[in-house]
Design a protein around this motif. Structure first.
Motif, short mmCIF file in Angstrom:
data_model
loop_
_atom_site.label_atom_id
_atom_site.label_comp_id
_atom_site.label_asym_id
_atom_site.label_seq_id
_atom_site.Cartn_x
_atom_site.Cartn_y
_atom_site.Cartn_z
N LEU A 92 0.80 -1.22 0.00
CA LEU A 92 0.00 0.00 0.00
C LEU A 92 0.84 1.28 0.00
O LEU A 92 0.31 2.36 -0.23
CB LEU A 92 -0.94 0.01 1.21
CG LEU A 92 -2.11 -0.96 1.16
CD1 LEU A 92 -2.88 -0.92 2.48
CD2 LEU A 92 -3.05 -0.63 0.01
N GLY A 93 2.13 1.14 0.27
CA GLY A 93 2.99 2.32 0.27
C GLY A 93 2.54 3.36 1.28
O GLY A 93 2.14 3.04 2.40
N GLU A 94 2.60 4.64 0.86
CA GLU A 94 2.22 5.74 1.74
C GLU A 94 0.73 5.74 2.06
O GLU A 94 0.29 6.40 3.00
CB GLU A 94 2.61 7.08 1.11
CG GLU A 94 4.10 7.31 1.00
CD GLU A 94 4.41 8.67 0.41
OE1 GLU A 94 4.40 9.67 1.18
OE2 GLU A 94 4.64 8.75 -0.80
N ASP A 95 -0.06 5.01 1.29
CA ASP A 95 -1.50 4.94 1.56
C ASP A 95 -1.81 4.18 2.85
O ASP A 95 -2.90 4.34 3.40
CB ASP A 95 -2.23 4.24 0.41
CG ASP A 95 -2.19 5.03 -0.88
OD1 ASP A 95 -1.78 6.20 -0.85
OD2 ASP A 95 -2.59 4.47 -1.93
N LEU A 96 -0.87 3.37 3.32
CA LEU A 96 -1.14 2.51 4.48
C LEU A 96 -1.62 3.30 5.68
O LEU A 96 -2.61 2.94 6.33
CB LEU A 96 0.11 1.71 4.84
CG LEU A 96 -0.02 0.84 6.11
CD1 LEU A 96 -1.06 -0.24 5.93
CD2 LEU A 96 1.33 0.24 6.49
N ASP A 97 -0.94 4.40 6.00
CA ASP A 97 -1.32 5.18 7.18
C ASP A 97 -2.73 5.75 7.05
O ASP A 97 -3.46 5.85 8.05
CB ASP A 97 -0.32 6.31 7.40
CG ASP A 97 1.04 5.80 7.87
OD1 ASP A 97 1.11 4.66 8.36
OD2 ASP A 97 2.03 6.55 7.73
N TRP A 98 -3.12 6.11 5.84
CA TRP A 98 -4.46 6.66 5.64
C TRP A 98 -5.52 5.57 5.82
O TRP A 98 -6.57 5.82 6.42
CB TRP A 98 -4.57 7.30 4.26
CG TRP A 98 -3.65 8.48 4.11
CD1 TRP A 98 -2.50 8.55 3.38
CD2 TRP A 98 -3.81 9.76 4.72
NE1 TRP A 98 -1.93 9.79 3.51
CE2 TRP A 98 -2.70 10.56 4.32
CE3 TRP A 98 -4.76 10.33 5.58
CZ2 TRP A 98 -2.54 11.88 4.73
CZ3 TRP A 98 -4.61 11.64 5.98
CH2 TRP A 98 -3.50 12.40 5.56
N TYR A 99 -5.24 4.38 5.31
CA TYR A 99 -6.18 3.28 5.51
C TYR A 99 -6.27 2.91 6.99
O TYR A 99 -7.36 2.64 7.51
CB TYR A 99 -5.78 2.06 4.69
CG TYR A 99 -6.21 2.14 3.25
CD1 TYR A 99 -7.55 1.95 2.90
CD2 TYR A 99 -5.31 2.42 2.23
CE1 TYR A 99 -7.96 2.04 1.58
CE2 TYR A 99 -5.71 2.52 0.91
CZ TYR A 99 -7.04 2.32 0.59
OH TYR A 99 -7.45 2.42 -0.71
N ALA A 100 -5.13 2.91 7.68
CA ALA A 100 -5.12 2.59 9.11
C ALA A 100 -5.98 3.60 9.87
O ALA A 100 -6.74 3.23 10.78
CB ALA A 100 -3.69 2.58 9.64
N ALA A 101 -5.87 4.88 9.51
CA ALA A 101 -6.67 5.92 10.18
C ALA A 101 -8.15 5.70 9.91
O ALA A 101 -8.99 5.87 10.81
CB ALA A 101 -6.23 7.29 9.69
N ALA A 102 -8.50 5.31 8.68
CA ALA A 102 -9.91 5.10 8.34
C ALA A 102 -10.49 3.91 9.10
O ALA A 102 -11.60 3.98 9.65
CB ALA A 102 -10.06 4.89 6.84
N TYR A 103 -9.76 2.82 9.14
CA TYR A 103 -10.27 1.62 9.80
C TYR A 103 -10.28 1.76 11.32
O TYR A 103 -10.96 1.01 12.01
CB TYR A 103 -9.45 0.40 9.38
CG TYR A 103 -9.59 0.06 7.91
CD1 TYR A 103 -10.78 0.30 7.23
CD2 TYR A 103 -8.53 -0.49 7.19
CE1 TYR A 103 -10.92 0.00 5.88
CE2 TYR A 103 -8.66 -0.79 5.84
CZ TYR A 103 -9.86 -0.54 5.18
OH TYR A 103 -9.99 -0.84 3.86
N ALA A 104 -9.53 2.74 11.84
CA ALA A 104 -9.56 2.99 13.29
C ALA A 104 -10.81 3.76 13.70
O ALA A 104 -11.14 3.82 14.90
CB ALA A 104 -8.31 3.76 13.71
#
Length: 312
Positions: A92-104
């Motif tokens: 996911l590259g740099e997108d990972l942190d954004w997905y983690a924030a969304a799923y949190a």
């Protein structure tokens, strides 16, 4: 449907920037134009997450953070629709942190559900089960085929950390529309099949309620939910009702299709049990909805469809 949802995303970014004070508008304009034009051509779930955080930054007058988000939004390359990717920086590259924030952003106690990357073995097994599930659905359900073609979800495989006190089967979020997270530790075909149908139904409801909500009940009004021990907002009760009705309906279509005969006896038993269980969930939810929901026109049609799905 997918095109309409993405078009609204692009124009929302445009309107957000146009609403800025004059002294800020000029600063944001170049990146805003680039982001708008890119989103008109293509978008993915991470773009929806970035839009959510852009709104939060602008509401807080945090223009520095808003410009960082807008710059990332303008320049990133969206993921190819339909991909199956691990919840990892490698994929996911740099997108990972954004997905983690969304799923949190869920209604579970803080920190109780912590997602991590799956093992290579678990990822490979889950990818195969998703592939088999989609093949079954394509052979049995024209409605789900239409949903898959309309949504073209990005599948994200995740596991739970050792510190996590909660597990999950799958996860969809309106602020990450077009992505579906699947628990990579669940390795039974019927379980993955049901989760795929379940999450696609959530995605459909998110799109249908893009402009008009399903219910007008206040989010802080809580009601008994058939799928959770704790009370939930009426919108959550309606989601639980509809996705269960959709699972019930599609599993019955599978039973009537030739592919059902190719399943193992244990998988057939699991499907028959799920058909009965989902009917009970819908019937348990309907009285609460009928008594307390303040339904929109879209919500009324969703409830009618749910009721019909479990009516003999």
């Amino acid at each position: 449907m997918r095109g309409e949802v993405h078009l609204r995303l692009a124009y929302s970014v445009k309107k957000l920037i146009e609403a800025l004070p004059d002294e800020q508008f000029e600063v944001f304009a170049p990146e805003a134009e680039t982001a708008f034009l890119r989103l008109l051509c293509d978008a993915d779930a991470c773009d929806f997450i970035l839009h959510h955080h852009l709104v939060l930054s602008l509401l807080a007058d945090d223009f520095q953070q808003a410009r960082r988000i807008l710059g990332f939004l303008a320049l990133r390359s969206p993921r190819t629709a339909g991909q199956v990717l691990d919840f990892s920086s490698e994929q996911l590259g740099e997108d990972l942190d954004w997905y983690a924030a969304a799923y949190a952003l869920n209604d579970l106690p803080d920190g109780s559900l912590q997602l991590v990357a799956p093992t290579d073995e678990a990822s490979a097994i889950t990818r195969q089960l998703i592939h088999e599930s989609l093949a079954i659905l394509r052979s049995a359900s024209a409605e789900v085929v239409a949903e898959i073609e309309a949504i073209k979800p990005l599948w994200i495989l995740a596991s739970t950390s050792e510190m996590s006190t909660r597990s999950f089967g799958g996860y969809s979020s309106s602020i990450a529309w077009g992505s579906i997270a699947i628990n990579s530790n669940r390795h039974d075909l019927v379980g993955i099949l049901i989760q795929v149908i379940h999450e696609l139904a959530h995605q459909l409801l998110f799109a249908l309620s893009l402009e008009i909500p399903l219910v007008f009940n206040h989010p802080e009004e809580l009601y008994p939910s058939p799928l959770r021990r704790d009370p939930r907002p009426m919108d959550g009760v309606l989601h639980a009702c509809f996705v269960s009705a959709r699972v019930h309906e599609v599993l019955r279509q599978i039973v009537s299709a030739p592919c059902y005969g190719a399943l193992t006896p244990s998988d057939q038993d699991a499907i028959m049990a799920a058909i009965a269980d989902t009917a009970e969930v819908v019937r348990a939810a309907l009285p609460t909805i009928e008594q307390s929901a303040r339904l929109s026109g879209v919500g009324e049609r969703v409830v009618t469809a749910s009721r019909r799905a479990v009516t003999p």
